[in-house]
Design a protein around this motif. Structure first.
Motif, PDB file in Angstrom:
ATOM      1  N   GLU A 193      -0.203  18.934  52.350  1.00 47.59           N
ATOM      2  CA  GLU A 193      -0.268  17.427  51.751  1.00 47.59           C
ATOM      3  C   GLU A 193       1.058  17.997  51.612  1.00 47.59           C
ATOM      4  N   ALA A 194       1.617  18.550  52.109  1.00 49.32           N
ATOM      5  CA  ALA A 194       2.922  18.751  51.759  1.00 49.32           C
ATOM      6  C   ALA A 194       3.947  17.553  52.762  1.00 49.32           C
ATOM      7  N   LYS A 195       5.726  17.086  51.677  1.00 51.03           N
ATOM      8  CA  LYS A 195       6.091  16.710  52.933  1.00 51.03           C
ATOM      9  C   LYS A 195       6.878  17.869  53.856  1.00 51.03           C
ATOM     10  N   ILE A 196       7.693  16.724  54.717  1.00 53.99           N
ATOM     11  CA  ILE A 196       8.024  17.558  56.037  1.00 53.99           C
ATOM     12  C   ILE A 196       9.125  17.879  55.528  1.00 53.99           C
ATOM     13  N   ASP A 197       9.929  17.761  54.378  1.00 56.42           N
ATOM     14  CA  ASP A 197      10.592  18.192  54.389  1.00 56.42           C
ATOM     15  C   ASP A 197      11.108  19.572  53.477  1.00 56.42           C
TER      16      ASP A 197
END
Length: 139
Positions: free
Chosen positions: A90-94
């Motif tokens: 679920e991590a963000k792309i950054d």
């Protein structure tokens, strides 16, 4: 953007249980021509990445260790020199991009740390390259 877009699922990834021997790791890495592979514990949790260098340093620093008796050394007894940090699904792309700067692949885990696949730097670069080309009107 969801990082799952880049995910190569576990069933398509070469990984090793920490219970494998050095010999098994060497042979598997040679067969697939990989220089590094993810390691998982008996519960399927990601525990690190083993590299050719880790195996070579173990051989160098273990008196009387030969290729023939690498079948007696478990991967859990091989020190890992590089920390290949995982990312949660679920991590963000950054977060993914920050890891991709220094890692050729990023292990992906679920909420419980179970290994579910990898994301390769190559696919990230190819995706953004296509986006850039499309934006600039190139073929």
């Amino acid at each position: 953007m969801n990082i799952a877009f880049f995910l190569i699922p576990k069933k398509e990834v070469v990984f090793l249980p920490v219970t494998c021997t050095m010999r098994q790791a060497i042979e598997r890495m040679e067969y697939h021509r990989y220089t590094a592979v993810p390691l998982v514990d008996p519960d399927g949790r990601y525990v690190g990445t083993i590299t050719e260098g880790d195996l070579l340093w173990k051989m160098k620093n273990t008196p009387d260790l030969t290729f023939e008796n690498t079948e007696k050394i478990s991967l859990k007894d091989v020190p890992l020199r590089i920390e290949n940090e995982p990312v949660r699904i679920e991590a963000k792309i950054d977060n993914l991009l920050n890891l991709a700067i220094t890692q050729n692949f990023i292990p992906v885990v679920d909420d419980e740390g179970v290994f579910i696949g990898i994301i390769r730097r190559r696919e990230i670069i190819e995706y953004f390259s296509r986006q850039l080309l499309a934006k600039n009107g190139s073929c």
